[in-house]
Design a protein around this motif. Structure first.
Motif, PDB file in Angstrom:
ATOM      1  N   ASN A  48     -10.222   4.556  10.952  1.00  0.00           N
ATOM      2  CA  ASN A  48      -9.491   4.131   9.760  1.00  0.00           C
ATOM      3  C   ASN A  48      -8.062   4.670   9.703  1.00  0.00           C
ATOM      4  O   ASN A  48      -7.202   4.075   9.045  1.00  0.00           O
ATOM      5  N   GLY A  85      -4.107   1.822  -0.725  1.00  0.00           N
ATOM      6  CA  GLY A  85      -5.510   2.021  -0.417  1.00  0.00           C
ATOM      7  C   GLY A  85      -6.273   2.516  -1.625  1.00  0.00           C
ATOM      8  O   GLY A  85      -5.690   2.916  -2.641  1.00  0.00           O
ATOM      9  N   LYS A  91      -4.193   8.844   1.260  1.00  0.00           N
ATOM     10  CA  LYS A  91      -2.779   8.436   1.289  1.00  0.00           C
ATOM     11  C   LYS A  91      -1.852   9.612   0.983  1.00  0.00           C
ATOM     12  O   LYS A  91      -0.922   9.901   1.748  1.00  0.00           O
ATOM     13  N   ASP A 227      -1.684  -0.685   4.867  1.00  0.00           N
ATOM     14  CA  ASP A 227      -2.999  -0.669   4.207  1.00  0.00           C
ATOM     15  C   ASP A 227      -3.835   0.455   4.789  1.00  0.00           C
ATOM     16  O   ASP A 227      -4.019   0.548   6.008  1.00  0.00           O
ATOM     17  N   CYS A 228      -4.337   1.331   3.942  1.00  0.00           N
ATOM     18  CA  CYS A 228      -5.191   2.449   4.366  1.00  0.00           C
ATOM     19  C   CYS A 228      -6.644   2.117   4.017  1.00  0.00           C
ATOM     20  O   CYS A 228      -7.041   2.242   2.851  1.00  0.00           O
ATOM     21  N   PRO A 229      -7.441   1.724   4.987  1.00  0.00           N
ATOM     22  CA  PRO A 229      -8.823   1.313   4.728  1.00  0.00           C
ATOM     23  C   PRO A 229      -9.772   2.506   4.653  1.00  0.00           C
ATOM     24  O   PRO A 229      -9.364   3.660   4.816  1.00  0.00           O
TER      25      PRO A 229
END
Length: 234
Positions: A48, A85, A91, A227-229
């Motif tokens: 991720n 996210g 983050k 985008d931080c999944p």
């Protein structure tokens, strides 16, 4: 201009060299674990965040290879940065780690992390955001003296804060920072980094409430939107 660009490049390590890149990767992890030591846990690199970490390491060291990490997304070295996210995906922690890493290696892209509450508190006390925008109170040779900054959790605290309209303050903040980003010479540019729990549409809808002309939303085009999944790491 060429001399200026040459001097600017000399301030950064050459991360296109695998040995140099490997050293900075290891040092970054060390910094991360130093920060997390008070929480008695280790920094975890997984599917991720692995590519995000690589992009950020190259990006903050102004290595052109950063633009190749996520093909097709149009990420550029000259753009600002937004990390998006869900709550707890890391983050803010990532930005804290990079802030400390950049400070320790003496990187000119070092930035300070602040919260929306800090900016609003400053506005309430001083009736301005000068410290976080132009920093005219610290003039040097009649030149404004702003610094690189990361503002965490934008778009979430939109209710009036002790009588101050938070969203209006954030609109003014982004407007001022955009002026700094777009108008200064390359070597003097001041970058703005943001984190948010909102997605692109939610962020746009939020800021349109105070900006009917969409100027703030349009300025988000000057950002690399990352985008931080994943699920919460807390």
């Amino acid at each position: 201009m060429e001399d200026e660009q040459s001097r600017a490049k000399q301030a950064f390590p050459d991360l296109s060299d695998e040995e140099v890149y490997g050293f900075h990767c290891r040092f970054l992890v060390r910094v991360a674990n130093d920060i997390l030591s008070l929480q008695s846990r280790k920094f975890v690199i997984d599917d991720n965040n692995r590519d995000i970490l690589r992009f950020l390491l190259l990006y903050f060291n102004e290595c052109p290879l950063a633009e190749e990490v996520f093909p097709g997304r149009g990420y550029k070295l000259h753009k600002n940065l937004i990390l998006m996210g869900a709550v707890g995906v890391g983050k803010t922690l990532l930005m804290q780690i990079f802030s400390e890493y950049l400070r320790r290696v003496g990187n000119p892209r070092y930035f300070q992390c602040v919260s929306v509450t800090q900016v609003v508190n400053h506005y309430k006390l001083h009736n301005n955001m000068d410290l976080y925008t132009y920093n005219e109170e610290d003039l040097r040779g009649f030149q404004i003296n702003p610094y690189h900054i990361c503002l965490n959790d934008i778009g979430m605290d939109n209710a009036p804060f002790y009588g101050v309209d938070t969203l209006s303050v954030m609109n003014d903040f982004l407007h001022a920072r955009n002026e700094l980003w777009s108008n200064l010479a390359i070597s003097d540019r001041r970058f703005t980094y943001l984190t948010t729990n909102l997605n692109v549409k939610q962020l746009g809808d939020t800021f349109k409430r105070k900006d009917a002309f969409g100027r703030t939303v349009d300025r988000f085009k000057t950002f690399n939107v990352i985008d931080c999944p994943g699920e919460s790491r807390r």
